[in-house]
Design a protein around this motif. Structure first.
Motif, short mmCIF file in Angstrom:
data_model
loop_
_atom_site.label_atom_id
_atom_site.label_comp_id
_atom_site.label_asym_id
_atom_site.label_seq_id
_atom_site.Cartn_x
_atom_site.Cartn_y
_atom_site.Cartn_z
N GLY A 55 48.65 -8.63 -16.64
CA GLY A 55 49.47 -7.66 -16.94
C GLY A 55 49.94 -8.18 -18.09
O GLY A 55 51.30 -7.34 -18.66
N ARG A 58 48.23 -6.03 -23.29
CA ARG A 58 46.97 -4.95 -23.57
C ARG A 58 45.77 -4.50 -24.05
O ARG A 58 46.08 -5.47 -24.73
CB ARG A 58 48.22 -4.48 -24.76
CG ARG A 58 47.95 -2.63 -24.27
CD ARG A 58 48.41 -1.74 -24.72
NE ARG A 58 49.37 -2.38 -26.44
CZ ARG A 58 49.97 -1.85 -27.21
NH1 ARG A 58 50.39 -0.40 -26.98
NH2 ARG A 58 50.27 -2.36 -28.23
N THR A 65 42.21 -1.60 -14.17
CA THR A 65 43.35 -1.33 -12.88
C THR A 65 43.16 -1.81 -11.59
O THR A 65 42.44 -2.69 -11.68
CB THR A 65 43.08 0.25 -12.06
OG1 THR A 65 41.39 -0.26 -12.21
CG2 THR A 65 42.98 0.86 -13.24
N GLU A 69 46.35 1.24 -9.35
CA GLU A 69 47.16 1.13 -10.98
C GLU A 69 46.90 -0.04 -12.42
O GLU A 69 45.52 -0.42 -11.70
CB GLU A 69 48.25 0.81 -9.73
CG GLU A 69 49.21 1.58 -8.88
CD GLU A 69 50.43 0.85 -8.08
OE1 GLU A 69 51.48 0.98 -8.73
OE2 GLU A 69 50.27 0.63 -6.87
N VAL A 71 47.57 -1.78 -14.71
CA VAL A 71 48.53 -3.14 -14.71
C VAL A 71 49.37 -3.29 -15.74
O VAL A 71 50.29 -3.75 -15.94
CB VAL A 71 46.89 -4.07 -14.22
CG1 VAL A 71 47.13 -4.28 -15.42
CG2 VAL A 71 48.00 -5.90 -13.47
N TRP A 72 49.17 -3.02 -17.05
CA TRP A 72 49.70 -3.44 -17.71
C TRP A 72 51.35 -2.00 -17.99
O TRP A 72 50.72 -0.59 -17.66
CB TRP A 72 48.80 -2.17 -19.35
CG TRP A 72 50.04 -1.86 -20.50
CD1 TRP A 72 50.26 -1.15 -20.64
CD2 TRP A 72 50.19 -3.69 -21.45
NE1 TRP A 72 50.69 -1.94 -22.71
CE2 TRP A 72 51.39 -2.65 -22.29
CE3 TRP A 72 50.58 -4.80 -21.12
CZ2 TRP A 72 51.71 -3.89 -23.27
CZ3 TRP A 72 51.24 -5.94 -21.48
CH2 TRP A 72 52.04 -5.09 -22.56
N GLN A 73 52.47 -3.14 -17.66
CA GLN A 73 52.93 -1.88 -17.82
C GLN A 73 53.70 -1.35 -16.93
O GLN A 73 54.64 -0.32 -16.52
CB GLN A 73 54.08 -0.49 -18.92
CG GLN A 73 53.85 -1.37 -20.24
CD GLN A 73 54.96 -0.76 -21.78
OE1 GLN A 73 53.96 -0.04 -21.84
NE2 GLN A 73 55.57 -0.61 -22.56
N ASN A 74 53.60 -2.11 -15.80
CA ASN A 74 54.08 -2.02 -13.75
C ASN A 74 53.97 -2.97 -13.43
O ASN A 74 53.56 -3.52 -12.73
CB ASN A 74 52.17 -1.20 -13.54
CG ASN A 74 52.36 -0.54 -12.05
OD1 ASN A 74 54.02 -0.28 -11.24
ND2 ASN A 74 51.10 -0.07 -11.30
N ARG A 76 55.75 -2.86 -10.78
CA ARG A 76 56.23 -3.05 -9.00
C ARG A 76 55.19 -3.18 -8.38
O ARG A 76 55.12 -3.71 -7.71
CB ARG A 76 56.26 -1.81 -9.09
CG ARG A 76 57.77 -1.22 -9.15
CD ARG A 76 57.86 0.52 -8.70
NE ARG A 76 57.28 1.37 -9.26
CZ ARG A 76 56.66 2.77 -9.37
NH1 ARG A 76 57.98 3.31 -8.49
NH2 ARG A 76 56.18 3.78 -10.14
N LEU A 77 53.91 -3.26 -9.36
CA LEU A 77 52.31 -3.41 -8.67
C LEU A 77 52.46 -5.09 -8.68
O LEU A 77 51.60 -5.87 -7.97
CB LEU A 77 51.96 -3.73 -10.09
CG LEU A 77 50.16 -4.17 -9.31
CD1 LEU A 77 49.84 -2.82 -8.69
CD2 LEU A 77 49.10 -3.43 -10.42
N PRO B 93 58.35 -8.29 -9.43
CA PRO B 93 58.22 -7.15 -9.82
C PRO B 93 59.53 -6.80 -9.73
O PRO B 93 60.46 -5.87 -9.80
CB PRO B 93 57.59 -6.75 -8.85
CG PRO B 93 58.41 -7.77 -7.62
CD PRO B 93 58.08 -9.19 -7.87
N GLU B 237 59.38 -4.70 -22.29
CA GLU B 237 58.41 -4.12 -21.32
C GLU B 237 57.38 -3.86 -22.61
O GLU B 237 56.41 -3.99 -21.50
CB GLU B 237 59.46 -2.80 -21.61
CG GLU B 237 60.52 -1.97 -20.38
CD GLU B 237 60.70 -1.02 -21.17
OE1 GLU B 237 61.38 -0.87 -19.91
OE2 GLU B 237 60.25 -0.10 -21.31
#
Lengths: 308, 245
Positions: A55, A58, A65, A69, A71-74, A76-77, B93, B237
């Motif tokens: 992640g 990009r 995934t 989910e 992985v880019w801009q996530n 929480r993963l 996270p 981000e």
């Protein structure tokens, strides 16, 4: 194994380019619980691919995934992923203990102290844990990075050249750790440019060469494919002409040339040739003084896999 | 804020304090004290006016604060991008606004501590015979407003451009130093003007201290700080690692 479980990592037609340079070109694969080795020479695109998996980049095209989910801009993963990047990415002023403890707190784990202790034990760094990381050797830094990456017990572990700088004993210890994590159902993707490292560790291999996925599959099948490719040998003997006459009659020999006082023999079957050559020489009372593969660099193996 | 924010803040603060730039900030903090000492030693006509116009506007707000914040504000992300430790934080996270806020606070606190002490000491020294406590406190408060505004802007700049130091210098000394003097609308985009506005409102001097001071300075400063931190969050981000194969 792979047939029974769901893929943990799915990459679909992933490409990444930087201006006019294509670093990763239309790569698709799936990774399952177990260890997947990402193999390729330096500059092949392994790190770019791993950065996309992690992640940090990009994809210019395609999707990745992990655990279902994107992985880019996530961020929480990352609760479910551990990452060991190739670059240092450690704070030299922290002790090993502080570094792993900070990771546990940033991952939001409940029992920070206990988890940190356990992670440090797993990589065998208890003795040096209270020393600043700035005083560590390269191998020690690698191990403390691994401890920090698995302190939250991730389901997926992404490791970029994790054995760089480690001594053989540390390497074995880390390999054992990764194997036990894989046996417990974790998915581990590990990149390396060293064939033997991947061979000893990975169940499944992805071969990257010049940004493309050159081969994918079980390591043994890949090894067979690499071994059975056309080979060129340089042979010197007490009677090159007689030996050439005998070799050219063999079905697995594609051609024989005289060059600089030796023979260049091209064969389609590595195993058959290496078994037959000593026998043919013995039958004709020819003494072999040199038998050397002429194209055994890893580079040439990868090039063959891409172009086959 | 829970434990992750505290950990992140302490980590960022230790990273900032471990850099040589902090020594330069320390030296900069001594400049107002030295200036006030010189003024104290060589006679002065109007301590209040000198404290407001020379010490406040001329030294602290227009030079010391922008330089100190440029040094640390651009370094909190810049140095972590350079040494690869940003990847360590980004693989956690954590909400990206939390990373930005922790970094901005880590740059702000050492500056706030040093410059508030420096402002108070220099203000008291300049008005030694008849201490002007209100003017001195106004100087310290406006320096803090300036520090907060500049830190937010320079943190955002460090994620927008790899030449944050040069762009930051251009902003502080060309835009704020020159452009705002002949383009009146430009002062609404000037951290220095917000700080002067705060000084003007708090100092309680009989006449307005600065002709160009903005009446809504605190609101404008808050808006710029929020906007800059939001921009930094958006940039973080979408931040991509460099130097792949």
């Amino acid at each position: 194994m792979s047939g029974a479980s769901q893929p943990t990592i799915v990459a679909r037609n992933v490409s990444r380019w930087f201006g006019n340079v294509v670093a990763v070109n239309d790569v698709s694969f799936e990774a399952y619980p177990g260890i997947t080795g990402l193999l390729g020479p330096n500059g092949a695109g392994k790190t770019t691919l791993l950065h996309m998996l992690a992640g940090f980049l990009r994809p210019s095209a395609g999707t990745i995934t992990i655990l279902g989910e994107p992985v880019w801009q996530n961020p929480r993963l990352y609760r479910r992923i551990g990452i060991v990047p190739e670059r240092e990415s450690v704070y030299p002023f922290l002790t090993g203990w502080e570094f792993v403890r900070a990771s546990a707190a940033l991952f939001g784990v409940e029992d920070v102290e206990e988890r940190s202790q356990r992670a440090i034990q797993l990589v065998g760094m208890e003795q040096a844990a209270r020393r600043p990381i700035g005083t560590y050797s390269k191998g020690m830094r690698q191990r403390i990075k691994v401890a920090a990456a698995l302190v939250h017990d991730p389901e997926v572990l992404i490791l970029d050249e994790p054995f760089n700088g480690t001594d053989p004993r540390q390497r074995l210890q880390l390999m054992e750790l990764f194997r036990s994590m894989a046996a417990a159902g974790r998915t581990i993707v590990v990149s390396s440019h060293i064939l033997e490292e991947v061979e000893r560790l990975a169940d499944r291999v992805l071969v990257i060469y010049a940004g493309r996925l050159a081969a994918a599959g079980e390591f043994r099948a890949l090894r067979r494919m690499m071994t059975d490719r056309p080979h060129t040998f340089t042979v010197r003997s007490s009677d090159d002409r007689a030996l050439a006459a005998a070799l050219i009659l063999q079905p697995f020999v594609r051609g024989v040339e005289f060059a600089d006082g030796c023979l260049e023999v091209r064969t389609t079957e590595f195993g058959a040739f290496t078994r037959a050559l000593p026998r043919l020489a013995r039958e004709r009372r020819i003494r072999l003084t040199e038998v050397r593969p002429a194209d055994e660099t890893l580079e040439s193996v990868f090039a063959y896999l891409v172009n086959r | 804020m829970n434990d992750w924010f505290g950990t992140l803040f302490v980590l960022s603060l230790r990273h900032v304090l471990g850099q040589r730039r902090v020594l330069l900030v320390l030296l900069l903090a001594l400049v107002p004290i030295a200036a006030a000492g010189i003024f104290f030693g060589w006679g002065r006509r109007d301590p209040a006016d000198w404290t407001a116009n020379v010490l406040g506007n001329g030294v602290v707000i227009s030079a010391v604060v922008p330089l100190a914040t440029l040094l640390l504000g651009t370094a909190v992300f810049g140095s972590e991008i350079e040494d690869g430790t940003l990847v360590y934080l980004l693989s956690k996270p954590l909400p990206r606004w939390g990373i930005v806020l922790a970094k901005a606070l880590a740059a702000f606190f050492p500056i706030a501590l040093l410059l508030s002490l420096s402002s108070l000491l220099s203000g008291l020294l300049a008005t030694w015979e008849e201490p002007l406590i209100r003017v001195t406190l106004a100087l310290a408060a406006s320096a803090m407003v300036a520090a907060a505004g500049y830190v937010a802007v320079f943190v955002a700049l460090s994620l927008v451009t790899s030449r944050a130091m040069i762009v930051g210098l251009a902003y502080a000394f060309i835009w704020e130093g020159a452009v705002t003097s002949f383009l009146s609308g430009a002062q609404y985009l000037s951290v220095r003007q917000y700080a002067l506005g705060v000084f003007d409102a708090l100092a309680g001097l009989p006449d307005r201290t600065f002709d160009e001071a903005l009446p809504s300075a605190p609101l404008l400063a808050a808006a710029v700080i929020a906007g800059a931190l939001l921009l930094a969050t958006r940039r973080l981000e979408r931040w991509e690692v460099k130097g792949g194969e």
